[in-house]
Scaffold this motif. Structure first.
Motif, PDB file in Angstrom:
ATOM      1  N   MET A  68       0.824  -1.188   0.000  1.00  0.00           N
ATOM      2  CA  MET A  68       0.000   0.000   0.000  1.00  0.00           C
ATOM      3  C   MET A  68       0.868   1.251   0.000  1.00  0.00           C
ATOM      4  O   MET A  68       1.959   1.276   0.536  1.00  0.00           O
ATOM      5  CB  MET A  68      -0.872   0.027   1.257  1.00  0.00           C
ATOM      6  CG  MET A  68      -1.752  -1.165   1.371  1.00  0.00           C
ATOM      7  SD  MET A  68      -2.957  -1.180   0.057  1.00  0.00           S
ATOM      8  CE  MET A  68      -3.818  -2.658   0.436  1.00  0.00           C
ATOM      9  N   LEU A  69       0.342   2.271  -0.583  1.00  0.00           N
ATOM     10  CA  LEU A  69       1.080   3.530  -0.621  1.00  0.00           C
ATOM     11  C   LEU A  69       0.594   4.445   0.475  1.00  0.00           C
ATOM     12  O   LEU A  69      -0.594   4.595   0.696  1.00  0.00           O
ATOM     13  CB  LEU A  69       0.841   4.236  -1.953  1.00  0.00           C
ATOM     14  CG  LEU A  69       1.393   3.557  -3.200  1.00  0.00           C
ATOM     15  CD1 LEU A  69       0.950   4.348  -4.404  1.00  0.00           C
ATOM     16  CD2 LEU A  69       2.895   3.493  -3.154  1.00  0.00           C
ATOM     17  N   GLY A  70       1.542   5.079   1.140  1.00  0.00           N
ATOM     18  CA  GLY A  70       1.150   6.120   2.078  1.00  0.00           C
ATOM     19  C   GLY A  70       0.700   7.350   1.313  1.00  0.00           C
ATOM     20  O   GLY A  70       0.916   7.469   0.114  1.00  0.00           O
ATOM     21  N   VAL A  71       0.110   8.266   2.021  1.00  0.00           N
ATOM     22  CA  VAL A  71      -0.477   9.431   1.358  1.00  0.00           C
ATOM     23  C   VAL A  71       0.581  10.245   0.620  1.00  0.00           C
ATOM     24  O   VAL A  71       0.367  10.707  -0.509  1.00  0.00           O
ATOM     25  CB  VAL A  71      -1.192  10.307   2.401  1.00  0.00           C
ATOM     26  CG1 VAL A  71      -1.622  11.607   1.798  1.00  0.00           C
ATOM     27  CG2 VAL A  71      -2.404   9.587   2.920  1.00  0.00           C
ATOM     28  N   GLY A  72       1.735  10.393   1.231  1.00  0.00           N
ATOM     29  CA  GLY A  72       2.801  11.139   0.566  1.00  0.00           C
ATOM     30  C   GLY A  72       3.191  10.482  -0.750  1.00  0.00           C
ATOM     31  O   GLY A  72       3.356  11.143  -1.772  1.00  0.00           O
TER      32      GLY A  72
END
Lengths: 381, 464
Positions: free
Chosen positions: A274-278
């Motif tokens: 998963m990708l973090g928001v940044g």
């Protein structure tokens, strides 16, 4: 003529903004939606005593069959696929007999609400977080990046936290009375007598509201990536559940939302896929043409109810400035009022529908009859 | 300082304009008739309502009451704060009127509120509906001129359709381009094809005689530019730091190079000066011996004036002391003066001899030569020092490099004491590959000077 000064022209349009958490609706030209109700459909099953059970479900529906005296209608929907769009158009024109209709993407409207036609819109709502690059009023579809880590994800984490603590989530409708207990002690409360039977889904829904309230008031995003020692020193926040259980929450309030920004620490996620928001933001900008990247970084619009968590924008600012080259001018635009951030797409729609120059862009009934459902694709970018 | 008139004006009491000037002697002493005269003469300009009194004072001050303004203006309007005119007239009625927007193609009727009086007028926002002119080509034109191997007709049509829809916003066009059906095209490809076609069409359609202006799109340049931007964007912070470091080092190298050049030039001048003076002296003496004064004069202008001391030529009108000519000019530094004194005392020469004509001349020349010698010696010892340093560095590098062939000892150093920090040199050798110019004046330099002065070099100069 009214509105000639600022380019507005009121035609009496309605603006609808369908989210997965709530639906916002109101008149164009106003600065906040008149109606803001949860996106759940309640279906009443037949009961003798007339009580309404609700079987909750997803997606849209109008709670009351009002006959509104309207001329025009503008809808704003997350654009999933063409079939949904076309079905919606058909529904609008044939079922509801609307004179004119227009669909616009929420990202574009959020950008408009903040006074820009180019920028990167970061929308963190209940179901997902998306970064959408908008250039000159058009969405660059190939740069859209979605991540499922959003409000619902955090609710899930909160639920797990409560399970770990061994606390039962009891929605308010069940409680008849409660006694005050000291911190950390199990709650003492009495169940209401003669509760009507409720469906499972409704009960879940009510529990969710409790958790969401907890989420909104207690959680905070820390300035730097999560660190055990730092978190232990943060001041604790006292919170009381409807059933009387109260506790001070310290490190957990920082830990849970950190999963949004840095998923490697979060529980329940399979690996680091998963990708973090940044990362979401930088990936999205990275997929765009290099000439427009400074423009996108120079106006990063932050919208969505989930971004109202304390400290979210500061942390995001920090993360982005670390990831971008030092010569890049980074500017985060985040309205501070809750109303504006939650409803920014609606407000953008309201602005758009009341512009004088917009009146030529409606899809009228005539056009629909002539062109069929495909005219939506052509006229609504 | 507010006067009574000011106070009245602020409070907007009546009687403001009578005699608002500063109270002068005349006012007090003068009789009434003159006062009365004044009042009738002056025209009172009433300050327009709403204008601040300071602004008004700038325009019409007491002295120049009748000075006309440079630009006649109408002050009746504009300075009033406009209040809402809630008058007693009837409200102009608004009607919910249908209107059609001329910019729309289907002529849909919308409704909106408008004043009843404005019925029938055009929709004012219709004029904002502008579109970009995208050229259209016919089938024939395409076959004749616009055929291209990389692009099919369908693809070209698709491109032009998108251009029309999105008003030539190429980035959006590129985003919406149908990549599954057609090939993957970059933004530059699309632009190139579009501008090519536009150019060809304008040329074809312009007819003969006129030379139309065509926008040339350089796709290669655009591609290279974007590639460079990408690389720039993707630089890591380490690369940026490295680049900055390299630029700084480059600057350091350049400055050192300049210094070195300057020093070598100075040295050059010094040497030529020394050579020519000695030449000149020899020529002089030969000339005096052989009594040929002409040679002396031809060689004099060759002497550069930077070497030695230039004694100011005393062109005084009237009487002056000859000893003034013997005075050292103030431009000579303290060290040089000390050096001169030292040598003179060592040689037993009087520091202030009797200023006869010949003695003055010779004494000045002597001192000039002494300074020259001093400078030469300094330059020499600097070079020696540099040579030593480099030699040490070279040895250190050799040792560090692994090969063991130390150079033979440096030759001809006037003094052989240990150089300060030979160990430092070895450790620094690796970092400072760039040489350092200019010997610092360590305490060794004085010893050097003394030993130099006491050596036989001076005697050499004296002998012809």
């Amino acid at each position: 003529m009214s509105g000639g000064v600022y380019g507005g022209d009121e035609v009496g349009a309605l603006v609808f903004d369908m989210g997965s958490y709530s639906v916002r609706a109101g008149y164009a030209g106003e600065d906040c939606p008149k109606a803001d109700f949860p996106t759940v459909i309640g279906v009443t099953l037949d009961r003798e005593d007339g009580s309404t059970l609700m079987e909750t479900d997803g997606e849209k529906g109008k709670q009351s069959a009002t006959t509104y005296y309207i001329d025009t209608n503008q809808l704003r929907v997350p654009r999933e696929s063409m079939e949904v769009i076309e079905k919606l158009t058909e529904l609008m024109f044939e079922h509801y007999n609307i004179p004119a209709f227009f669909l616009c993407k929420s990202a574009v409207l959020s950008a408009f609400a903040n006074g820009r036609s180019t920028g990167l819109v970061l929308d963190s709502g209940s179901t997902h977080t998306t970064a959408i690059p908008v250039h000159d009023g058009y969405v660059l579809q190939q740069g859209i990046v979605k991540s499922p880590l959003a409000g619902d994800f955090m609710s899930m984490q909160c639920r797990e936290l409560f399970q770990e603590l061994g606390v039962e989530i009891v929605p308010p409708y069940v409680i008849a009375s409660k006694d005050s207990v000291r911190e950390g002690a199990p709650a003492i409360w009495k169940k209401k007598e003669k509760l009507p039977q409720v469906t499972r889904s409704w009960h879940n829904y009510m529990c969710n509201t409790v958790i969401q309230d907890f989420q909104a008031s207690v959680l905070q995003v820390s300035d730097s990536p999560y660190d055990e020692q730092v978190a232990a020193q943060m001041p604790t926040v006292h919170y009381e559940l409807p059933n009387g259980y109260n506790c001070d929450f310290g490190a957990e309030r920082l830990k849970i939302p950190d999963g949004l920004l840095d998923p490697s620490n979060a529980k329940g996620l399979s690996g680091n896929t998963m990708l973090g928001v940044g990362h979401v933001v930088t990936t999205s900008v990275g997929m765009c043409d290099i000439d427009i990247r400074p423009g996108l970084y120079g106006s990063v619009v932050v919208t969505g109810g989930n971004t109202l968590i304390q400290g979210f924008t500061d942390r995001l600012n920090r993360e982005l400035s670390q990831k971008t080259p030092p010569s890049m001018r980074l500017k985060l635009i985040a309205n501070n009022t809750t109303v504006e951030r939650r409803f920014s797409a609606w407000i953008g729609g309201s602005i758009l529908a009341s512009l004088g120059t917009f009146q030529q862009m409606w899809i009228s009934k005539q056009e629909y009859e002539e062109g069929g459902k495909q005219c939506v694709d052509r006229k609504c970018p | 300082m507010t006067t009574g008139a000011d106070v009245r004006d602020i409070l907007e009491l009546a009687g403001g304009d009578n005699d608002s000037g500063p109270i002068s002697k005349k006012d007090i002493i003068n009789s009434d008739k003159k006062k009365a005269k004044k009042v009738t003469e002056t025209l009172t300009f009433k300050r327009p309502e709403g204008m601040h009194r300071e602004v008004y004072a700038l325009l019409y001050s007491d002295k120049n009451r009748d000075a006309p303004p440079l630009l006649p203006s109408d002050t009746t309007q504009g300075y009033r704060t406009v209040k809402a005119k809630l008058g007693c007239k009837k409200v102009r009625p608004w009607k919910w009127m249908p209107f059609s927007n001329p910019a729309r193609k289907d002529g849909t009727i919308f409704h909106h509120w408008r004043r009843a009086a404005e019925e029938g007028k055009d929709y004012p926002f219709a004029r904002f509906s502008k579109t970009v002119q995208v050229p259209l080509y016919s089938e024939q034109e395409y076959q004749m001129y616009l055929h291209d191997d990389g692009w099919t007709k369908a693809e070209t049509d698709h491109l032009f359709d998108l251009c029309k829809r999105f008003d030539l916003r190429f980035i959006v066009i590129h985003d919406r381009y149908d990549h599954q059906q057609y090939r993957k095209r970059s933004v530059e490809d699309l632009k190139e094809r579009y501008y090519n076609i536009c150019g060809k069409l304008t040329k074809v359609r312009a007819g003969t005689g006129t030379e139309p202006k065509i926008y040339i799109f350089d796709a290669g340049h655009e591609r290279r530019r974007k590639e460079q931007l990408e690389r720039l964007f993707n630089r890591t912070p380490e690369q940026v730091a490295e680049e900055e470091y390299l630029i700084q080092e480059l600057r350091k190298i350049e400055t050192r190079k300049k210094e070195r050049e300057k020093k070598s030039q100075d040295l050059q001048k010094l040497i030529t000066a020394a050579d020519t003076t000695t030449e000149m002296r020899r020529a002089e003496r030969k000339a005096t011996k052989k009594k040929l004064p002409q040679k002396r004069e031809t060689e004099k202008p060759a002497v550069p004036e930077t070497a030695g001391i230039k004694f100011p030529d005393f062109k005084s009108a009237g009487v002056s002391l000859r000893s003034q000519r013997m005075k050292l000019p103030s431009s000579v530094g303290q060290k040089k003066i000390k050096a001169i004194e030292q040598i003179l005392t060592e040689q037993g020469v009087d520091l202030n001899p009797m200023p006869t004509e010949e003695i003055v001349h010779m004494f000045n020349e002597l001192r000039s030569d002494l300074v020259l010698v001093y400078e030469l010696k300094q330059a020499y010892s600097n070079c020696e020092y540099e040579q030593q340093m480099l030699r040490h560095r070279y040895d250190a590098l050799l040792k560090a490099g692994g090969t063991v062939t130390p150079l033979s000892e440096s030759s001809g150093a006037p003094d052989s004491q240990s150089w300060p920090g030979a160990d430092d040199i070895k450790t620094e050798a690796k970092e400072q590959l760039i040489d350092v110019v200019g010997a610092p004046l360590t305490p060794n330099s004085r010893k050097r000077r003394e030993s130099a002065s006491s050596s036989s070099s001076i005697k050499k100069v004296k002998k012809p």
